[in-house]
Design a protein around this motif. Structure first.
Motif, PDB file in Angstrom:
ATOM      1  N   GLY B  52       0.658  -1.170   0.080  1.00 22.86           N
ATOM      2  CA  GLY B  52      -0.069   0.012   0.111  1.00 22.86           C
ATOM      3  C   GLY B  52       0.945   1.194   0.038  1.00 22.86           C
ATOM      4  N   GLU B  53       2.122   1.116  -0.429  1.00 26.13           N
ATOM      5  CA  GLU B  53       2.912   2.592  -0.334  1.00 26.13           C
ATOM      6  C   GLU B  53       2.425   3.353  -1.517  1.00 26.13           C
ATOM      7  N   GLN B  54       2.870   4.662  -1.201  1.00 26.59           N
ATOM      8  CA  GLN B  54       2.762   5.451  -1.885  1.00 26.59           C
ATOM      9  C   GLN B  54       4.005   6.277  -2.643  1.00 26.59           C
ATOM     10  N   SER B  61       2.870  11.483  -8.590  1.00 21.30           N
ATOM     11  CA  SER B  61       2.998  10.368  -7.454  1.00 21.30           C
ATOM     12  C   SER B  61       1.949   9.205  -7.861  1.00 21.30           C
ATOM     13  N   ALA B  62       1.949   8.368  -7.074  1.00 18.80           N
ATOM     14  CA  ALA B  62       0.910   7.008  -7.274  1.00 18.80           C
ATOM     15  C   ALA B  62       0.892   6.266  -5.885  1.00 18.80           C
ATOM     16  N   SER B  63      -0.309   5.710  -5.953  1.00 16.14           N
ATOM     17  CA  SER B  63      -0.779   4.814  -4.691  1.00 16.14           C
ATOM     18  C   SER B  63      -1.202   3.440  -5.271  1.00 16.14           C
ATOM     19  N   PHE B  64      -0.910   2.434  -4.407  1.00 20.08           N
ATOM     20  CA  PHE B  64      -1.225   1.065  -4.671  1.00 20.08           C
ATOM     21  C   PHE B  64      -1.901   0.467  -3.616  1.00 20.08           C
ATOM     22  N   ASN B  65      -3.259   0.084  -3.934  1.00 22.30           N
ATOM     23  CA  ASN B  65      -4.209  -0.508  -3.237  1.00 22.30           C
ATOM     24  C   ASN B  65      -4.162  -2.209  -3.275  1.00 22.30           C
ATOM     25  N   GLU B  66      -3.365  -2.918  -2.774  1.00 18.39           N
ATOM     26  CA  GLU B  66      -3.133  -4.347  -3.241  1.00 18.39           C
ATOM     27  C   GLU B  66      -4.519  -5.145  -2.815  1.00 18.39           C
ATOM     28  N   LYS B  67      -5.358  -4.659  -1.752  1.00 24.33           N
ATOM     29  CA  LYS B  67      -6.548  -5.396  -1.582  1.00 24.33           C
ATOM     30  C   LYS B  67      -7.664  -5.387  -2.709  1.00 24.33           C
ATOM     31  N   SER B  72      -3.276   3.995  -8.376  1.00 20.94           N
ATOM     32  CA  SER B  72      -3.649   5.610  -9.384  1.00 20.94           C
ATOM     33  C   SER B  72      -2.188   6.343  -9.484  1.00 20.94           C
ATOM     34  N   LEU B  73      -2.492   6.896 -10.705  1.00 20.49           N
ATOM     35  CA  LEU B  73      -1.390   7.811 -10.910  1.00 20.49           C
ATOM     36  C   LEU B  73      -1.780   9.445 -10.817  1.00 20.49           C
ATOM     37  N   TYR B  74      -1.072   9.969  -9.961  1.00 19.11           N
ATOM     38  CA  TYR B  74      -1.561  11.458  -9.662  1.00 19.11           C
ATOM     39  C   TYR B  74      -0.438  12.526 -10.255  1.00 19.11           C
TER      40      TYR B  74
END
Lengths: 111, 111
Positions: B52-54, B61-67, B72-74
């Motif tokens: 879940g790192e950003q 920037s980007a986030s990753f929701n593994e669940k 998403s790329l911002y």
């Protein structure tokens, strides 16, 4: 500077010809890839190789084969080219858990 | 199976923000983001690993929701140089090193 080199930028081939696309990397990467890029379809994986002489089919392997006899070289073969294989072909390589590096692409036209 | 990106295309004025989404039906080990400018090879932006790192890269920037198997790329305060096609690439759990790319999002930034 890291480099992935594809043998041709542009190719024109006739229907039914056997076509070879060559890719060479100078980074000692284990993994090499062939992708096909078409408008609206993104980058689709044709074949993946994780070691010399080892390969795995991607999402669209039909009509293609690959060869990896040496670590640095990965070849894509169109056994009998057809017009629906007209496309941009991108080769990439990466080490374990690292980013991918791409070649400049080969724009193949089959007439 | 290719991850799905949304939207397919974005048009922005300089200084505006955008979000590009990437969604997979498979359990993921990592998500990569790349940008491809017209006529050039895709270039690496960042990797996000499960957990879940950003990550950030200047104003991108980007986030990753593994669940949810989503990333998403911002893009903040967009610049003309941000124009291009953005691709997410995914590594599935149990089949890492094999990199599957998404359908792409075309971003155009105007003055």
């Amino acid at each position: 500077d890291v480099k992935v080199t594809q043998s041709s930028r542009y190719l024109v081939k006739r229907t039914g010809e056997k076509v070879f696309l060559e890719c060479v990397q100078d980074m000692d990467h284990e993994n090499m890839f062939w992708y096909r890029q078409d408008p609206g379809l993104g980058l689709r994986l044709i074949y993946f190789s994780y070691d010399v002489k080892m390969k795995e089919k991607g999402d669209i392997p039909e009509g293609y084969s690959v060869s990896r006899e040496k670590k640095e070289r990965f070849s894509l073969i169109l056994e009998s080219a057809s017009t629906n294989q007209t496309s941009m072909y991108l080769c990439a390589s990466r080490g374990q858990s690292t980013e991918a590096f791409f070649g400049q692409g080969t724009r193949l036209t089959v007439v | 199976q290719q991850p799905v990106q949304s939207p397919q295309a974005v048009i922005l004025r300089e200084g505006e923000d955008a979000v590009i989404n990437c969604s997979s039906s498979k359990a993921l080990y990592s998500v990569h983001w790349y940008r491809q400018k017209h006529g050039e090879a895709p270039v690496f932006l960042m990797i996000l690993l499960k957990g879940g790192e950003q990550k950030g890269h200047e104003k991108i920037s980007a986030s990753f929701n593994e669940k949810k198997q989503q990333s998403s790329l911002y893009l903040t305060a967009s610049q003309l140089s941000y124009s291009g096609t953005y691709f997410c690439g995914t590594e599935e759990l149990g089949n890492t090193d094999k990199l599957i790319f998404g359908t792409g999002t075309r971003l155009q930034v105007f003055p």
